[in-house]
Design a protein around this motif. Structure first.
Motif, PDB file in Angstrom:
ATOM      1  N   GLY A  64       0.719  -1.269  -0.003  1.00 46.22           N
ATOM      2  CA  GLY A  64       0.222  -0.057   0.123  1.00 46.22           C
ATOM      3  C   GLY A  64       0.844   1.152   0.116  1.00 46.22           C
ATOM      4  O   GLY A  64       0.598   2.246  -0.661  1.00 46.22           O
ATOM      5  N   ALA A 121       0.804   4.040  -2.973  1.00 43.91           N
ATOM      6  CA  ALA A 121       0.481   5.561  -2.746  1.00 43.91           C
ATOM      7  C   ALA A 121       1.750   6.330  -3.169  1.00 43.91           C
ATOM      8  O   ALA A 121       1.550   7.409  -3.813  1.00 43.91           O
ATOM      9  CB  ALA A 121       0.175   5.723  -1.440  1.00 43.91           C
ATOM     10  N   ALA A 162      -2.863   3.628 -10.549  1.00 47.37           N
ATOM     11  CA  ALA A 162      -3.021   3.441  -9.097  1.00 47.37           C
ATOM     12  C   ALA A 162      -4.558   3.703  -8.465  1.00 47.37           C
ATOM     13  O   ALA A 162      -4.601   3.600  -7.393  1.00 47.37           O
ATOM     14  CB  ALA A 162      -1.925   4.426  -8.319  1.00 47.37           C
ATOM     15  N   ARG A 163      -5.158   4.509  -9.437  1.00 46.96           N
ATOM     16  CA  ARG A 163      -6.763   4.847  -9.094  1.00 46.96           C
ATOM     17  C   ARG A 163      -7.528   3.557  -9.121  1.00 46.96           C
ATOM     18  O   ARG A 163      -8.794   3.736  -8.731  1.00 46.96           O
ATOM     19  CB  ARG A 163      -7.039   5.866  -9.629  1.00 46.96           C
ATOM     20  CG  ARG A 163      -6.747   7.289  -9.536  1.00 46.96           C
ATOM     21  CD  ARG A 163      -6.856   8.381 -10.266  1.00 46.96           C
ATOM     22  NE  ARG A 163      -6.559   9.872  -9.848  1.00 46.96           N
ATOM     23  CZ  ARG A 163      -6.652  10.776 -10.673  1.00 46.96           C
ATOM     24  NH1 ARG A 163      -7.509  10.742 -11.770  1.00 46.96           N
ATOM     25  NH2 ARG A 163      -6.317  11.969 -10.144  1.00 46.96           N
ATOM     26  N   GLN A 189      -9.595   0.604  -8.521  1.00 50.34           N
ATOM     27  CA  GLN A 189      -9.976   0.125  -6.891  1.00 50.34           C
ATOM     28  C   GLN A 189      -9.744  -1.339  -7.217  1.00 50.34           C
ATOM     29  O   GLN A 189      -9.653  -1.814  -6.062  1.00 50.34           O
ATOM     30  CB  GLN A 189     -11.467   0.612  -6.992  1.00 50.34           C
ATOM     31  CG  GLN A 189     -11.549   1.912  -6.771  1.00 50.34           C
ATOM     32  CD  GLN A 189     -10.848   2.465  -5.359  1.00 50.34           C
ATOM     33  OE1 GLN A 189     -11.000   1.844  -4.540  1.00 50.34           O
ATOM     34  NE2 GLN A 189     -10.027   3.618  -5.684  1.00 50.34           N
ATOM     35  N   TRP A 233      -6.611  -1.857  -5.051  1.00 50.73           N
ATOM     36  CA  TRP A 233      -6.754  -1.655  -3.667  1.00 50.73           C
ATOM     37  C   TRP A 233      -7.515  -2.638  -3.054  1.00 50.73           C
ATOM     38  O   TRP A 233      -7.329  -3.111  -1.925  1.00 50.73           O
ATOM     39  CB  TRP A 233      -7.354  -0.281  -3.428  1.00 50.73           C
ATOM     40  CG  TRP A 233      -6.329   0.864  -3.804  1.00 50.73           C
ATOM     41  CD1 TRP A 233      -6.276   1.627  -4.909  1.00 50.73           C
ATOM     42  CD2 TRP A 233      -5.330   1.057  -3.088  1.00 50.73           C
ATOM     43  NE1 TRP A 233      -5.227   2.457  -4.883  1.00 50.73           N
ATOM     44  CE2 TRP A 233      -4.589   2.461  -3.662  1.00 50.73           C
ATOM     45  CE3 TRP A 233      -4.799   0.824  -1.894  1.00 50.73           C
ATOM     46  CZ2 TRP A 233      -3.578   2.915  -3.255  1.00 50.73           C
ATOM     47  CZ3 TRP A 233      -3.720   1.295  -1.405  1.00 50.73           C
ATOM     48  CH2 TRP A 233      -2.983   2.621  -2.046  1.00 50.73           C
ATOM     49  N   CYS A 248      -6.265  -5.053  -0.028  1.00 48.78           N
ATOM     50  CA  CYS A 248      -6.936  -5.099   1.052  1.00 48.78           C
ATOM     51  C   CYS A 248      -7.175  -6.314   1.328  1.00 48.78           C
ATOM     52  O   CYS A 248      -7.230  -6.802   2.628  1.00 48.78           O
ATOM     53  CB  CYS A 248      -8.378  -4.180   0.926  1.00 48.78           C
ATOM     54  SG  CYS A 248      -8.432  -2.490   1.066  1.00 48.78           S
ATOM     55  N   SER A 308     -14.116   4.065  -1.133  1.00 48.04           N
ATOM     56  CA  SER A 308     -13.284   3.146  -1.843  1.00 48.04           C
ATOM     57  C   SER A 308     -12.333   2.362  -1.014  1.00 48.04           C
ATOM     58  O   SER A 308     -12.264   2.619   0.158  1.00 48.04           O
ATOM     59  CB  SER A 308     -12.477   4.080  -2.563  1.00 48.04           C
ATOM     60  OG  SER A 308     -11.587   4.762  -1.893  1.00 48.04           O
ATOM     61  N   HIS A 345      -9.222   2.246  -1.612  1.00 42.09           N
ATOM     62  CA  HIS A 345      -8.047   3.015  -1.264  1.00 42.09           C
ATOM     63  C   HIS A 345      -8.219   3.913  -0.176  1.00 42.09           C
ATOM     64  O   HIS A 345      -7.394   3.844   0.982  1.00 42.09           O
ATOM     65  CB  HIS A 345      -7.996   4.042  -2.551  1.00 42.09           C
ATOM     66  CG  HIS A 345      -6.921   4.980  -2.118  1.00 42.09           C
ATOM     67  ND1 HIS A 345      -6.829   6.416  -2.846  1.00 42.09           N
ATOM     68  CD2 HIS A 345      -5.720   4.857  -1.373  1.00 42.09           C
ATOM     69  CE1 HIS A 345      -5.682   6.668  -2.435  1.00 42.09           C
ATOM     70  NE2 HIS A 345      -4.889   6.209  -1.596  1.00 42.09           N
ATOM     71  N   LYS A 346      -9.597   4.482   0.478  1.00 41.55           N
ATOM     72  CA  LYS A 346      -9.593   4.925   1.623  1.00 41.55           C
ATOM     73  C   LYS A 346      -9.650   4.053   2.699  1.00 41.55           C
ATOM     74  O   LYS A 346      -9.221   4.388   3.752  1.00 41.55           O
ATOM     75  CB  LYS A 346     -11.175   5.690   1.462  1.00 41.55           C
ATOM     76  CG  LYS A 346     -11.337   6.631   2.695  1.00 41.55           C
ATOM     77  CD  LYS A 346     -12.682   7.213   2.472  1.00 41.55           C
ATOM     78  CE  LYS A 346     -13.054   8.197   3.803  1.00 41.55           C
ATOM     79  NZ  LYS A 346     -14.445   8.798   3.638  1.00 41.55           N
ATOM     80  N   TYR A 361      -8.100   1.174   3.165  1.00 43.18           N
ATOM     81  CA  TYR A 361      -6.565   0.951   3.165  1.00 43.18           C
ATOM     82  C   TYR A 361      -5.986   1.955   4.180  1.00 43.18           C
ATOM     83  O   TYR A 361      -5.114   1.781   4.880  1.00 43.18           O
ATOM     84  CB  TYR A 361      -5.895   0.810   2.052  1.00 43.18           C
ATOM     85  CG  TYR A 361      -4.673   0.233   2.174  1.00 43.18           C
ATOM     86  CD1 TYR A 361      -4.538  -1.494   2.262  1.00 43.18           C
ATOM     87  CD2 TYR A 361      -3.535   0.790   2.478  1.00 43.18           C
ATOM     88  CE1 TYR A 361      -3.130  -1.794   2.258  1.00 43.18           C
ATOM     89  CE2 TYR A 361      -2.217   0.429   2.691  1.00 43.18           C
ATOM     90  CZ  TYR A 361      -2.099  -1.148   2.800  1.00 43.18           C
ATOM     91  OH  TYR A 361      -0.854  -1.566   2.912  1.00 43.18           O
ATOM     92  N   ALA A 362      -6.325   3.436   3.710  1.00 41.43           N
ATOM     93  CA  ALA A 362      -5.660   4.534   4.234  1.00 41.43           C
ATOM     94  C   ALA A 362      -5.901   4.629   5.491  1.00 41.43           C
ATOM     95  O   ALA A 362      -5.188   5.136   6.439  1.00 41.43           O
ATOM     96  CB  ALA A 362      -5.928   5.678   3.224  1.00 41.43           C
TER      97      ALA A 362
END
Length: 354
Positions: free
Chosen positions: A25, A29, A42-43, A45, A48, A52, A75, A77-78, A80-81
């Motif tokens: 991850g 990023a 990288a966008r 999903q 990601w 995840c 998403s 991505h969010k 994971y972040a």
């Protein structure tokens, strides 16, 4: 730099996506910040989602997919972040719209347990069962908060009684304890090989946080010869003074397990989570929900050394508070004894001279 970017453009899109799909991850990023081509890839999903599910196998479960798809988190991505960094002992980042009421039904837990780098248990818990099964007013005001993910009832094979929380150990079981492995070695094995992730998801507001410390904070043997251990994970949460007087709470996750004679995967007997204040007192239902809500806005870090330092700071504060409490109790006790002696002397004086 321009020469390297040209090489990226020369690569086939599928090949580049396959290469990037092997990133973790943090690397993914960072790669997205280098150029527009990598940012567009990288966008995706699906990358990601794959990341995840490899990091938290619980996210691949059907129940988790339903919860995540219906949540405003938006998403993978969010997710994971939010969920990859660990909570850091420090001030909360104030949310724009602080909540005055928190519902137990808005939370979901995604838990993954790892032993020797293999995921041995993944489970999803939607809501908080105690808040539904018990009388809500009693639960909110008095009932100690405890979220049980796994709890085995007593049977002849495990020797565990869920209601009383005792392990029943006979003489034969004591004799079967492996003599070749010391308690210190067993505890070190669990400390080195056991990892836990407990992601709390706010389904209403689309936030997530990992409440676990990832590595054990404490490993203790429950009974001298039983082979049963209690392992503590958790995180420190900064709260408002109006919620808890000392403005600090610990989200404590407890695992109870028994080591097997073969040296394989332990038998898991309990995985639960509760909230304690700085004095070690378990916090009740409604306040615990508010603590969990505060955790969603706490500072986080991917630096495990920083997280460990935060725990040391918390333990130092806790010891200082306990020392002050013991000193105050000693002063009160000494004052009470002085009053009793004074009263006794006064009564003796009156009896002898009047």
């Amino acid at each position: 730099m321009e020469h390297k970017v040209c090489h990226f453009k020369a690569l086939n899109g599928d090949v580049l996506a396959d290469i990037i799909g092997r990133f973790d991850g943090s690397t993914l990023a960072a790669a997205a910040c280098t150029c527009s081509d990598l940012r567009d890839i990288a966008r995706d999903q699906s990358l990601w989602r794959q990341l995840c599910q490899s990091t938290w196998p619980s996210t691949a479960l059907e129940e988790a997919q339903h919860i995540l798809s219906s949540s405003p988190i938006g998403s993978f991505h969010k997710f994971y972040a939010n969920s990859y960094p660990l909570l850091l002992h420090g001030e909360c980042v104030k949310s724009q719209e602080p909540q005055t009421h928190v519902s137990a039904s808005q939370f979901a837990s995604l838990v993954d347990l790892y032993y020797r780098k293999e995921c041995v248990l993944s489970k999803v818990l939607d809501g908080i069962p105690q808040a539904v099964e018990d009388d809500s007013s009693r639960w909110n005001s008095n009932f100690p908060f405890k979220l049980e993910l796994l709890s085995l009832d007593y049977d002849e094979e495990t020797g565990f009684d869920n209601e009383l929380g005792y392990a029943y150990i006979d003489d034969d079981e004591e004799r079967r304890a492996p003599p070749s492995v010391s308690v210190a070695e067993e505890g070190k094995e669990l400390e080195q090989e056991l990892r836990l992730s407990w992601v709390l998801l706010d389904k209403k507001n689309g936030k997530a946080v990992n409440l676990s410390s990832w590595k054990p904070m404490l490993v203790q043997r429950r009974w001298p010869l039983s082979g049963e251990y209690v392992i503590h994970f958790g995180s420190i949460v900064q709260v408002d003074e109006g919620l808890l007087s000392h403005k600090l709470a610990m989200c404590k996750i407890v695992i109870r397990c028994k080591l097997t004679e073969s040296g394989g995967c332990p038998k898991w007997r309990e995985i639960s989570m509760h909230i304690e204040d700085l004095m070690g007192v378990i916090v009740g239902g409604s306040k615990s929900l508010m603590v969990l809500n505060h955790a969603l806005d706490c500072l986080r870090s991917t630096n495990h050394h920083e997280v460990k330092q935060g725990f040391r700071q918390y333990e130092k504060q806790k010891r200082e508070m306990m020392r002050k409490k013991e000193l105050m109790e000693a002063l009160i006790e000494g004052f009470s004894v002085s009053i009793e002696v004074a009263i006794f002397v006064t009564i003796c004086y009156i009896y002898l001279f009047l």
